[in-house]
Design an enzyme around this catalytic site. Structure first.
Site, PDB file in Angstrom:
ATOM      1  N   HIS A  57       3.188 104.074 -30.965  1.00  0.00           N
ATOM      2  CA  HIS A  57       3.568 105.318 -30.250  1.00  0.00           C
ATOM      3  C   HIS A  57       4.168 105.218 -28.918  1.00  0.00           C
ATOM      4  CE1 HIS A  57       1.885 109.486 -29.001  1.00  0.00           C
ATOM      5  NE2 HIS A  57       2.222 108.800 -28.044  1.00  0.00           N
ATOM      6  N   GLU A  58       3.564 104.346 -28.109  1.00  0.00           N
ATOM      7  CA  GLU A  58       4.310 104.489 -27.014  1.00  0.00           C
ATOM      8  C   GLU A  58       5.617 103.684 -27.041  1.00  0.00           C
ATOM      9  OE1 GLU A  58       3.069 105.432 -24.228  1.00  0.00           O
ATOM     10  OE2 GLU A  58       1.267 106.488 -25.149  1.00  0.00           O
ATOM     11  N   HIS A  99       8.186 106.090 -27.755  1.00  0.00           N
ATOM     12  CA  HIS A  99       8.676 106.762 -26.398  1.00  0.00           C
ATOM     13  C   HIS A  99       9.819 105.841 -25.826  1.00  0.00           C
ATOM     14  CE1 HIS A  99       6.056 110.188 -26.671  1.00  0.00           C
ATOM     15  NE2 HIS A  99       4.931 109.473 -26.507  1.00  0.00           N
ATOM     16  N   ASP A 131     -16.009 104.980 -79.524  1.00  0.00           N
ATOM     17  CA  ASP A 131     -14.782 104.652 -80.219  1.00  0.00           C
ATOM     18  C   ASP A 131     -14.498 105.402 -81.511  1.00  0.00           C
ATOM     19  OD1 ASP A 131     -14.295 102.792 -78.336  1.00  0.00           O
ATOM     20  OD2 ASP A 131     -15.487 100.903 -79.305  1.00  0.00           O
TER      21      ASP A 131
END
Length: 415
Positions: free
Chosen positions: A21-22, A25, A212
């Site tokens: 996230h950083e 930036h 089955d």
């Protein structure tokens, strides 16, 4: 040990997400020519760092996030050195500042979408047509999956030593058998079977089934368990009978997609997740009393918010129980939530800076149209009381959530 490994693994995933996230930036700010002086993972004392160009990179001692220092984020910042005035962030066009401030959330969205696409082509995404509620499961055909045991008491946990074996397994029933009658009473749905079984006293019963395509019968010794009424899961428990099976939905719970179709499926799932996230955020104030109840010794509401501590604990449970699909879905949901939350128009969140930038732009445009002088930039110092209020409320809520996750965590499995 496996549980603790899962906790650490999920906490590390969160730390990496926040660090990226950083980094979002930082990368966008540098691309536009803004000056970035510091990029660190963690907070507190510096453990290790190095300088490359004008930016110091490093790791700090408290691994609870990270930060990126961009010079001159507001006109009131005094970190602009002589000669760097033109590189101060607040001097750049509003669209560039918007990209830089939203890059963190965009990173979280990219992580969530990338993980969803990979899951779509490898293990599949949840089938929107599959039943997810108790009422929906009751309408499913009475096709069974054997349970490994019978949990006598009414608790949400897995099998433990001493739990009786599944009566259905002891009677040689198999996964995929479709129950057609119990003690001669016809049943067609899972809900029908539950109603009939619970109306019979514990003990010997006759089960008719189809396997089955061939009909068959089995004699089964119904177990005695404590369960609430089917129409009131939180009601008082009483002694009822149990077969020791789970419903095996005929509608697949997940759908795998090809590489191209996975893009559309990821978009559809993200749209639904956005709606659910918006609803969850709207309910947060209503859940505060329930969190307080959990902290003070009451039962923890499964629908209450969790912190990164609670998310990491759930991640540990998923790893310990080999529920990797749920582990990655939690990672996706958390990243998407953080991305949305960070865009809320409140300081000190990134969304608050974006909102102010566009407020300034619109105000300047309006003043120009009516022939008045540009009022200039917003004074962030005047907004500090509101910012402190947001920090105080957010900090108190975080403390309450973390405390609840420590003393009374949400638990999906028994350890």
């Amino acid at each position: 040990m496996v549980y603790l490994l899962g906790v650490v693994l999920f906490a590390l995933a969160i730390l990496i997400s926040v660090s990226l996230h950083e980094a979002g930036h930082m990368v966008t700010a540098k691309a536009f020519g803004m000056k970035v002086t510091r990029y660190f993972v963690g907070f507190g004392p510096t453990l290790w760092s190095f300088r490359r160009g004008e930016t110091e990179y490093g790791v700090k001692g408290i691994p609870l996030g990270g930060f990126c220092k961009i010079v001159g984020m507001t006109p009131q910042d005094d970190d602009v050195e002589p000669g760097d005035e033109k590189r101060a962030m607040w001097r750049y066009p509003v669209w560039k500042r918007t990209i830089v401030m939203s890059a963190g959330s965009i990173t979280h969205f990219a992580l969530a979408l990338g993980a969803l696409w990979i899951m779509a082509v490898s293990v599949g995404l949840p089938n929107p047509k599959a039943p997810t509620t108790a009422e929906g499961l009751k309408a499913e055909p009475a096709v069974i999956a054997l349970a490994p045991c019978v949990v006598v008491e009414n608790v949400n946990r897995g099998c433990q030593a001493g739990d009786p074996a599944s009566p259905a397994a002891k009677a040689q029933l198999r996964d995929g058998d479709r129950i057609t009658a119990v003690n001669g009473k016809p049943v067609s749905t899972w809900g029908d079977m539950l109603d009939v079984v619970r109306a019979i006293p514990p003990g010997t019963a006759t089960i008719a089934y189809v396997r089955d395509g061939q009909p068959g019968t089995a004699t089964i010794d119904l177990a005695a368990v404590q369960r609430p009424p089917l129409n009131d899961p939180k009601g008082a428990t009483s002694a009822v009978s149990a077969v020791g099976v789970m419903v095996q939905p005929t509608t697949p719970s997940r759908i795998e997609y090809g590489p191209v179709a996975a893009f559309g499926a990821t978009a559809d799932f993200t749209g639904n997740m956005a709606v659910q996230t918006a609803h969850a955020m709207q309910r947060i104030p209503q859940k505060v009393p329930a969190l307080w109840t959990a902290v003070t010794g009451g039962e923890r509401d499964m629908d209450t918010p969790i912190s990164v501590v609670g998310a990491s604990r759930l991640g540990g449970e998923f790893v310990a129980n080999e529920a990797w699909y749920a582990f990655f879905m939690l990672f996706v949901s958390l990243n998407f939530f953080i991305g949305v939350f960070n865009l809320l128009p409140l300081l000190p969140l990134d969304g608050g800076h974006i909102a102010i930038a566009w407020f300034e732009r619109v105000r300047s445009w309006l003043y120009a149209r009516i022939g008045r002088a540009d009022p200039g930039r917003v004074d962030y110092l005047k907004l500090m009381p509101l910012t402190y209020a947001v920090i105080l409320i957010g900090g108190a809520f975080t403390l309450l959530t973390v405390t609840a996750d420590v003393v009374n965590p949400i638990t999906l499995f028994s350890r």
